[in-house]
Design a protein around this motif. Sequence first.
Motif, PDB file in Angstrom:
ATOM      1  N   GLN A   1       1.084  -1.236   0.147  1.00  0.00           N
ATOM      2  CA  GLN A   1       0.116   0.228  -0.007  1.00  0.00           C
ATOM      3  C   GLN A   1       0.851   1.413   0.106  1.00  0.00           C
ATOM      4  OE1 GLN A   1      -3.248  -1.920   2.771  1.00  0.00           O
ATOM      5  NE2 GLN A   1      -3.635   0.349   2.243  1.00  0.00           N
TER       6      GLN A   1
ATOM      7  N   GLY B   1       0.825   4.279  -2.915  1.00  0.00           N
ATOM      8  CA  GLY B   1       0.898   5.582  -2.637  1.00  0.00           C
ATOM      9  C   GLY B   1       2.014   6.364  -3.234  1.00  0.00           C
TER      10      GLY B   1
ATOM     11  N   LYS C   1       1.669   9.333  -6.186  1.00  0.00           N
ATOM     12  CA  LYS C   1       2.605  10.547  -5.900  1.00  0.00           C
ATOM     13  C   LYS C   1       3.134  11.079  -6.860  1.00  0.00           C
ATOM     14  CE  LYS C   1       5.016  13.328  -2.280  1.00  0.00           C
ATOM     15  NZ  LYS C   1       5.664  13.199  -1.001  1.00  0.00           N
TER      16      LYS C   1
ATOM     17  N   HIS D   1     -11.943   4.663  -1.222  1.00  0.00           N
ATOM     18  CA  HIS D   1     -10.398   4.340  -1.077  1.00  0.00           C
ATOM     19  C   HIS D   1      -9.891   3.754  -2.527  1.00  0.00           C
ATOM     20  CE1 HIS D   1      -7.344   1.233   0.716  1.00  0.00           C
ATOM     21  NE2 HIS D   1      -6.810   2.148   0.904  1.00  0.00           N
TER      22      HIS D   1
ATOM     23  N   ILE E   1      -7.606   4.768  -4.479  1.00  0.00           N
ATOM     24  CA  ILE E   1      -6.161   4.791  -4.734  1.00  0.00           C
ATOM     25  C   ILE E   1      -5.581   3.542  -4.151  1.00  0.00           C
ATOM     26  CG2 ILE E   1      -3.677   5.650  -4.390  1.00  0.00           C
ATOM     27  CD1 ILE E   1      -5.113   8.512  -4.369  1.00  0.00           C
TER      28      ILE E   1
ATOM     29  N   THR F   1      -3.870   3.291  -1.049  1.00  0.00           N
ATOM     30  CA  THR F   1      -2.792   3.389  -0.026  1.00  0.00           C
ATOM     31  C   THR F   1      -3.384   3.662   1.275  1.00  0.00           C
ATOM     32  OG1 THR F   1      -0.789   4.343   0.493  1.00  0.00           O
ATOM     33  CG2 THR F   1      -2.521   5.922  -0.466  1.00  0.00           C
TER      34      THR F   1
ATOM     35  N   PRO G   1      -4.868   5.495   4.337  1.00  0.00           N
ATOM     36  CA  PRO G   1      -5.995   6.440   4.553  1.00  0.00           C
ATOM     37  C   PRO G   1      -5.348   7.803   4.679  1.00  0.00           C
ATOM     38  CG  PRO G   1      -6.963   4.780   5.790  1.00  0.00           C
ATOM     39  CD  PRO G   1      -5.428   4.292   5.448  1.00  0.00           C
TER      40      PRO G   1
ATOM     41  N   SER H   1      -2.534   8.763   3.991  1.00  0.00           N
ATOM     42  CA  SER H   1      -1.600   9.349   2.855  1.00  0.00           C
ATOM     43  C   SER H   1      -2.631   9.523   1.859  1.00  0.00           C
ATOM     44  CB  SER H   1      -0.725   8.132   2.446  1.00  0.00           C
ATOM     45  OG  SER H   1       0.232   7.769   3.505  1.00  0.00           O
ATOM     46  N   GLU H   2      -3.425   8.784   1.629  1.00  0.00           N
ATOM     47  CA  GLU H   2      -4.698   8.804   0.552  1.00  0.00           C
ATOM     48  C   GLU H   2      -5.244  10.283   0.697  1.00  0.00           C
ATOM     49  OE1 GLU H   2      -7.916   6.083  -1.860  1.00  0.00           O
ATOM     50  OE2 GLU H   2      -6.158   5.500  -1.040  1.00  0.00           O
TER      51      GLU H   2
ATOM     52  N   LEU I   1      -5.149  12.922  -2.292  1.00  0.00           N
ATOM     53  CA  LEU I   1      -6.444  13.562  -2.792  1.00  0.00           C
ATOM     54  C   LEU I   1      -6.628  14.713  -2.550  1.00  0.00           C
ATOM     55  CD1 LEU I   1      -9.126  10.541  -1.681  1.00  0.00           C
ATOM     56  CD2 LEU I   1      -8.141  11.188  -4.152  1.00  0.00           C
TER      57      LEU I   1
ATOM     58  N   TYR J   1     -10.426   5.114   8.140  1.00  0.00           N
ATOM     59  CA  TYR J   1     -11.142   4.859   6.900  1.00  0.00           C
ATOM     60  C   TYR J   1     -12.655   5.693   6.818  1.00  0.00           C
ATOM     61  CZ  TYR J   1      -8.442   1.374   4.901  1.00  0.00           C
ATOM     62  OH  TYR J   1      -6.978   0.691   4.294  1.00  0.00           O
TER      63      TYR J   1
ATOM     64  N   LEU K   1     -11.254   9.254   5.962  1.00  0.00           N
ATOM     65  CA  LEU K   1     -11.048   9.133   4.451  1.00  0.00           C
ATOM     66  C   LEU K   1     -12.538   9.254   4.027  1.00  0.00           C
ATOM     67  CD1 LEU K   1      -9.524   9.002   1.811  1.00  0.00           C
ATOM     68  CD2 LEU K   1      -9.576   6.403   2.128  1.00  0.00           C
TER      69      LEU K   1
END
Length: 377
Positions: free
Chosen positions: A73, A77, A81, A99, A101, A103, A105, A107-108, A112, A170, A173
């Motif tokens: 994951q 990410g 990036k 979710h 992407i 990776t 949460p 980092s996501e 985003l 999550y 996110l």
Amino acid sequence: MKVLLIGEYSRLHNSLKKGLEVLGHEVTLVGTGDMFKKFPVDESIRAEWLSDKTFPLLFRKIWLRLFKKDPAQWEIGYRFKKLLPKLKDYDVVQLINSHSIGTYPESEIKLLKTLFSQNGKVFLMGCGDDYPVIKSYLEGSMRYHMLTPYLEPNSKMKADFALKYLTEPYKELFHFVYKNAKAVIPSDMDYVIPWRGWDKVAALIPNPIIISEEYTPIKIENRKIRILFGINTMNYEKKGYRFFDEALDIIEEKYPNLVDIKRTKNLPFSQYVKELEQCDILMDNVYAYDQGYNALEAMSRGKVVFGGAEKEFMEHFNLKERVAINALPDAKKIAEELEYLVLNPDKIESIGNNAREFIIKEHDYVEVAEKYLMKWN
């Protein structure tokens, strides 16, 4: 219009992309390919280093076992990036789920934020696991669903894949994505129902299906009826495959000279389609109200599908005749439906024709793409 589609788990975004391109729009699809399914994408963020190379893969397994976190994951990410500078100036960004992407949460959310800041409108698909869906399942809003076997007494089913959406990272996110989205677009009745009550939810837009013009109606004369059971082992419990297995055993024992049953496991989509072409009946999903992508692909080819065809689905599309067989979580009832078809092969032919006509009317990929354009505008 310039459109960016993030994530792919079923072929929904691939088919939508083709429909939009037919209408003259520019589309980029970003995703991992979804493991063994190997769906095509324009920009891959698959964790290649931690999936294909022997020693990194061994490290990944050890790390996962020790710390319960998947380093793949992080690689996903990192790859997203690196891709971000290219993902600019799109009119629409659509996420397959919150979710999308893949990776971690925290980092996501950061990724985003950048993605949303350098593009136009954001839309969220309602076509799979997400916080409102899993919450609704556990609150009992549906008669059955993919977590039904998990909730049964003495269940050994693992549901981490779904329950993670109820954890704080999550949920955070999801709420970030939901806040930024203009609307949530459900793809079938299995998601219309659990998303009820959320104010950004739009009307259902059916899954887009690329319908082949090459079509030969099923004709069963002096041959066995071919039944395909395409198993995704990761989904064995949540799709109720055990009921299909039991029902098929009953039919195989009772009518060995009338049926040819083929079970496959974890086929890439391109290979799965080849198997699909050869069958008359497809065993797809027990815990569903409506059809998922594999079922729709089969129906577009005039196959009889055992899957979701509940009254909510029939009423929504105002259907008077069966276009699929509603598979209930009861092996004997499934076997009875199969037995009826085996002994009345003309019904296989008529239901198969109904199925294809339904897909042409409701799921044509270009007409569905036009519905998305109307919603986005």
